[in-house]
Design a protein around this motif. Sequence first.
Motif, PDB file in Angstrom:
ATOM      1  N   PHE A  75       4.285  53.483 -40.025  1.00 13.25           N
ATOM      2  CA  PHE A  75       3.919  54.354 -38.917  1.00 13.25           C
ATOM      3  C   PHE A  75       4.779  55.607 -39.023  1.00 13.25           C
ATOM      4  CE2 PHE A  75       4.918  55.944 -34.619  1.00 13.25           C
ATOM      5  CZ  PHE A  75       3.647  56.324 -34.223  1.00 13.25           C
ATOM      6  N   VAL A  76       4.140  56.764 -38.995  1.00 14.48           N
ATOM      7  CA  VAL A  76       4.844  58.037 -39.139  1.00 14.48           C
ATOM      8  C   VAL A  76       4.575  58.898 -37.913  1.00 14.48           C
ATOM      9  CG1 VAL A  76       5.120  60.123 -40.539  1.00 14.48           C
ATOM     10  CG2 VAL A  76       4.631  57.929 -41.647  1.00 14.48           C
ATOM     11  N   GLU A  77       5.619  59.521 -37.396  1.00  9.52           N
ATOM     12  CA  GLU A  77       5.458  60.468 -36.295  1.00  9.52           C
ATOM     13  C   GLU A  77       6.001  61.822 -36.721  1.00  9.52           C
ATOM     14  OE1 GLU A  77       6.210  61.017 -31.511  1.00  9.52           O
ATOM     15  OE2 GLU A  77       7.426  59.545 -32.598  1.00  9.52           O
ATOM     16  N   GLU A  78       5.167  62.860 -36.561  1.00 14.31           N
ATOM     17  CA  GLU A  78       5.574  64.226 -36.871  1.00 14.31           C
ATOM     18  C   GLU A  78       5.157  65.132 -35.719  1.00 14.31           C
ATOM     19  OE1 GLU A  78       5.173  65.410 -41.311  1.00 14.31           O
ATOM     20  OE2 GLU A  78       3.518  64.035 -40.910  1.00 14.31           O
ATOM     21  N   CYS A  79       6.064  66.004 -35.292  1.00 17.52           N
ATOM     22  CA  CYS A  79       5.776  66.944 -34.216  1.00 17.52           C
ATOM     23  C   CYS A  79       5.572  68.348 -34.771  1.00 17.52           C
ATOM     24  CB  CYS A  79       6.910  66.946 -33.195  1.00 17.52           C
ATOM     25  SG  CYS A  79       7.018  65.434 -32.229  1.00 17.52           S
ATOM     26  N   PHE A  80       4.585  69.052 -34.186  1.00 19.99           N
ATOM     27  CA  PHE A  80       4.177  70.372 -34.635  1.00 19.99           C
ATOM     28  C   PHE A  80       4.029  71.310 -33.440  1.00 19.99           C
ATOM     29  CE2 PHE A  80       2.603  67.431 -37.814  1.00 19.99           C
ATOM     30  CZ  PHE A  80       2.803  68.079 -39.028  1.00 19.99           C
ATOM     31  N   PRO A  81       4.020  72.627 -33.675  1.00 17.46           N
ATOM     32  CA  PRO A  81       3.662  73.576 -32.610  1.00 17.46           C
ATOM     33  C   PRO A  81       2.237  73.312 -32.135  1.00 17.46           C
ATOM     34  CG  PRO A  81       4.665  74.708 -34.472  1.00 17.46           C
ATOM     35  CD  PRO A  81       4.391  73.301 -34.920  1.00 17.46           C
ATOM     36  N   ILE A  82       1.953  73.662 -30.896  1.00 17.61           N
ATOM     37  CA  ILE A  82       0.672  73.328 -30.295  1.00 17.61           C
ATOM     38  C   ILE A  82      -0.503  73.975 -31.027  1.00 17.61           C
ATOM     39  CG2 ILE A  82       0.609  75.199 -28.595  1.00 17.61           C
ATOM     40  CD1 ILE A  82      -0.269  71.487 -27.926  1.00 17.61           C
ATOM     41  N   GLN A 113       4.937  71.835 -44.403  1.00 18.45           N
ATOM     42  CA  GLN A 113       4.420  71.739 -43.042  1.00 18.45           C
ATOM     43  C   GLN A 113       5.359  72.413 -42.043  1.00 18.45           C
ATOM     44  OE1 GLN A 113       2.070  67.598 -42.773  1.00 18.45           O
ATOM     45  NE2 GLN A 113       4.251  67.329 -43.056  1.00 18.45           N
ATOM     46  N   ALA A 114       4.813  72.684 -40.852  1.00 19.56           N
ATOM     47  CA  ALA A 114       5.598  73.282 -39.770  1.00 19.56           C
ATOM     48  C   ALA A 114       6.117  72.210 -38.819  1.00 19.56           C
ATOM     49  CB  ALA A 114       4.739  74.294 -39.010  1.00 19.56           C
ATOM     50  N   ASN A 115       6.476  71.050 -39.362  1.00 18.18           N
ATOM     51  CA  ASN A 115       6.936  69.958 -38.512  1.00 18.18           C
ATOM     52  C   ASN A 115       8.386  70.170 -38.083  1.00 18.18           C
ATOM     53  OD1 ASN A 115       7.809  69.634 -41.151  1.00 18.18           O
ATOM     54  ND2 ASN A 115       7.095  67.537 -41.374  1.00 18.18           N
ATOM     55  N   PHE A 116       8.646  69.963 -36.795  1.00 14.75           N
ATOM     56  CA  PHE A 116      10.012  70.087 -36.294  1.00 14.75           C
ATOM     57  C   PHE A 116      10.616  68.731 -35.949  1.00 14.75           C
ATOM     58  CE2 PHE A 116       7.286  70.732 -32.551  1.00 14.75           C
ATOM     59  CZ  PHE A 116       7.832  69.864 -31.613  1.00 14.75           C
ATOM     60  N   GLU A 117       9.831  67.666 -36.088  1.00 11.26           N
ATOM     61  CA  GLU A 117      10.348  66.300 -36.041  1.00 11.26           C
ATOM     62  C   GLU A 117       9.544  65.487 -37.043  1.00 11.26           C
ATOM     63  OE1 GLU A 117      11.837  63.142 -32.776  1.00 11.26           O
ATOM     64  OE2 GLU A 117       9.711  63.603 -32.599  1.00 11.26           O
ATOM     65  N   TYR A 118      10.227  64.604 -37.771  1.00 12.02           N
ATOM     66  CA  TYR A 118       9.566  63.813 -38.807  1.00 12.02           C
ATOM     67  C   TYR A 118      10.301  62.482 -38.898  1.00 12.02           C
ATOM     68  CZ  TYR A 118       7.867  62.705 -43.602  1.00 12.02           C
ATOM     69  OH  TYR A 118       7.303  62.109 -44.716  1.00 12.02           O
ATOM     70  N   VAL A 119       9.622  61.413 -38.481  1.00 16.98           N
ATOM     71  CA  VAL A 119      10.225  60.081 -38.467  1.00 16.98           C
ATOM     72  C   VAL A 119       9.325  59.116 -39.224  1.00 16.98           C
ATOM     73  CG1 VAL A 119      11.129  58.204 -37.048  1.00 16.98           C
ATOM     74  CG2 VAL A 119      11.291  60.567 -36.222  1.00 16.98           C
TER      75      VAL A 119
END
Length: 254
Positions: free
Chosen positions: A188-195, A164-170
């Motif tokens: 609960f999982v949080e992942e940040c991606f490009p828009i 994946q292109a995730n830049f944050e993964y918690v």
Amino acid sequence: MEKVVAALWVPPGETREAYGARLLETLPQALVSAGASRVRLNIRDATVAPGEALVQQWQAPQQAAVAQFWMPSANARFRGEVDVALAAHSAWFAAWLVCESEIIPNTAHPCSANVSPGKQLGEIPERTWGWSQASFISFRPDLSREAAIAHWHSHHTRVAIETQANFEYVQNLIVRPLTENAPAYSAFVEECFPINALSEPEAFFDAVGNPAKFKANLDAMMDSCHAFLDFTRNDIIPTSQFDFAQRLRPSGLT
């Protein structure tokens, strides 16, 4: 310190947009005043509307926002004012004590970079770059909790990083529910991606312009997810992330 994750449901008659704006204006300070710290809000707003196709739904209606924060103790006798603040900002809320594991810290687009130098302490920070996938997930009922966690930590974590292109993964493993009738999620999982990953699967799976890589990454992710997740009991929503960790102090706005 203990971390709490709370899902929030929008009151009847209030639009999701208006609700999100109201949360940003008043909930973080209310939580800090009640004893919480390091507040983060995940809001379903117009910016992430192109990602509606990514939604997975178990609860009906589905949660409209997520509050994440830390407390010295999440025991009920010390959480009263926090619960009052959450109740005042939702039709109803559910909360869980979680164990956080920061797999990929956000060093590429850090939240601190989203606060303009001219902003005052207590103001709403700019949304985090990109978007955040907020995932309330449930383990397969035919697996023991130990087996599901073993697959998640020993195999799936690597797959999530590599495909994946995730830049944050918690990852937040749920320790126990804190509120009555909270949905029985496992984590609960949080992942940040490009828009652009909101609407472009190839961008989500870090394979723009490479069909073979896209198929390989997608297949690896789906195989791993099906090995430990119950897809009938997941609530996965696209959100805008707002991090108030550096914006608020217990003594109030200054």
